[in-house]
Design a protein around this motif. Structure first.
Motif, PDB file in Angstrom:
ATOM      1  N   ASN A  77      35.402  30.924  25.484  1.00  0.00           N
ATOM      2  CA  ASN A  77      35.892  29.711  26.143  1.00  0.00           C
ATOM      3  C   ASN A  77      35.879  29.845  27.657  1.00  0.00           C
ATOM      4  N   ILE A  78      36.120  31.045  28.173  1.00  0.00           N
ATOM      5  CA  ILE A  78      36.023  31.254  29.619  1.00  0.00           C
ATOM      6  C   ILE A  78      34.587  31.006  30.067  1.00  0.00           C
ATOM      7  N   ALA A 102      39.668  31.769  41.285  1.00  0.00           N
ATOM      8  CA  ALA A 102      40.990  31.146  41.223  1.00  0.00           C
ATOM      9  C   ALA A 102      40.919  29.773  40.547  1.00  0.00           C
ATOM     10  N   ALA A 103      39.874  29.028  40.826  1.00  0.00           N
ATOM     11  CA  ALA A 103      39.727  27.696  40.226  1.00  0.00           C
ATOM     12  C   ALA A 103      39.538  27.801  38.718  1.00  0.00           C
ATOM     13  N   ILE A 104      38.696  28.739  38.290  1.00  0.00           N
ATOM     14  CA  ILE A 104      38.454  28.916  36.854  1.00  0.00           C
ATOM     15  C   ILE A 104      39.693  29.494  36.192  1.00  0.00           C
ATOM     16  N   ASP A 105      40.348  30.424  36.852  1.00  0.00           N
ATOM     17  CA  ASP A 105      41.586  31.027  36.346  1.00  0.00           C
ATOM     18  C   ASP A 105      42.612  29.939  36.022  1.00  0.00           C
ATOM     19  N   ARG A 106      42.782  29.008  36.927  1.00  0.00           N
ATOM     20  CA  ARG A 106      43.755  27.923  36.714  1.00  0.00           C
ATOM     21  C   ARG A 106      43.341  27.030  35.542  1.00  0.00           C
ATOM     22  N   ALA A 142      40.574  39.614  30.363  1.00  0.00           N
ATOM     23  CA  ALA A 142      40.025  38.260  30.399  1.00  0.00           C
ATOM     24  C   ALA A 142      39.871  37.789  31.844  1.00  0.00           C
ATOM     25  N   ALA A 143      40.827  38.120  32.702  1.00  0.00           N
ATOM     26  CA  ALA A 143      40.726  37.746  34.119  1.00  0.00           C
ATOM     27  C   ALA A 143      39.585  38.503  34.792  1.00  0.00           C
ATOM     28  N   VAL A 144      39.405  39.763  34.423  1.00  0.00           N
ATOM     29  CA  VAL A 144      38.289  40.544  34.963  1.00  0.00           C
ATOM     30  C   VAL A 144      36.961  39.917  34.525  1.00  0.00           C
ATOM     31  N   LYS A 175      44.103  38.821  40.357  1.00  0.00           N
ATOM     32  CA  LYS A 175      44.808  39.236  41.573  1.00  0.00           C
ATOM     33  C   LYS A 175      43.974  39.027  42.829  1.00  0.00           C
ATOM     34  N   SER A 176      42.658  39.197  42.701  1.00  0.00           N
ATOM     35  CA  SER A 176      41.773  39.005  43.842  1.00  0.00           C
ATOM     36  C   SER A 176      40.409  38.565  43.337  1.00  0.00           C
TER      37      SER A 176
END
Length: 146
Positions: free
Chosen positions: A60-61, A86-90, A106-108, A138-139
């Motif tokens: 889904n990501i 950040a946009a995709i993370d949100r 998943a964030a990585v 985080k970054s």
């Protein structure tokens, strides 16, 4: 023997690696321009990240990052000097909440996938920067249009 004509269904059924190879070949062949257009206009993924490719959250990501909305959000963030991830993370948080927040990998993976999307869209890395505090990531990289 005439060249195969690919349909959108054909492209959706392909592995990401097969689709990426076809896309790269189409970029260098005028008769394949319709393939590039089908892939681009339908937001079909051309890359994977660092978590299991069969993980539903991961899949889904990929879909979110390569979607029209995902690409628009990522480029808007990049143009504002914010890490595109950040946009995709949100967007992923809004859809999956704690299921995403509890999965650091998943964030990585999102960062890796967004990097491929941004390169595909003609951006290059400018610098790394902290993501806003509401992000799981985080970054991430900030991007500049080539």
């Amino acid at each position: 023997m005439p060249a195969k004509i690919y349909t959108l269904d054909d492209l959706k059924k392909m592995t990401i690696d097969h689709r990426r190879n076809l896309y790269e070949n189409a970029r260098n062949n005028p008769s394949g321009s319709y393939i590039k257009e089908l892939i681009d206009s339908n937001g079909l993924a051309l890359s994977t990240g660092g978590v299991s490719m069969d993980d539903p959250l991961y899949l889904n990501i990929v879909e979110i990052a390569w979607s029209k909305e995902g690409k628009e959000a990522a480029t808007m963030a990049a143009d504002a000097g914010i890490p595109a991830v950040a946009a995709i993370d949100r967007m992923v948080q809004a859809k999956y909440g704690d299921a995403y927040k509890s999965r650091h990998n998943a964030a990585v993976a999102a960062g890796t996938i967004v990097g491929e999307v941004m390169k595909h869209l003609g951006y290059r890395i400018a610098m790394r920067k902290a993501c806003p505090p509401d992000c799981v990531a985080k970054s991430g990289a900030t991007w500049k249009k080539l």
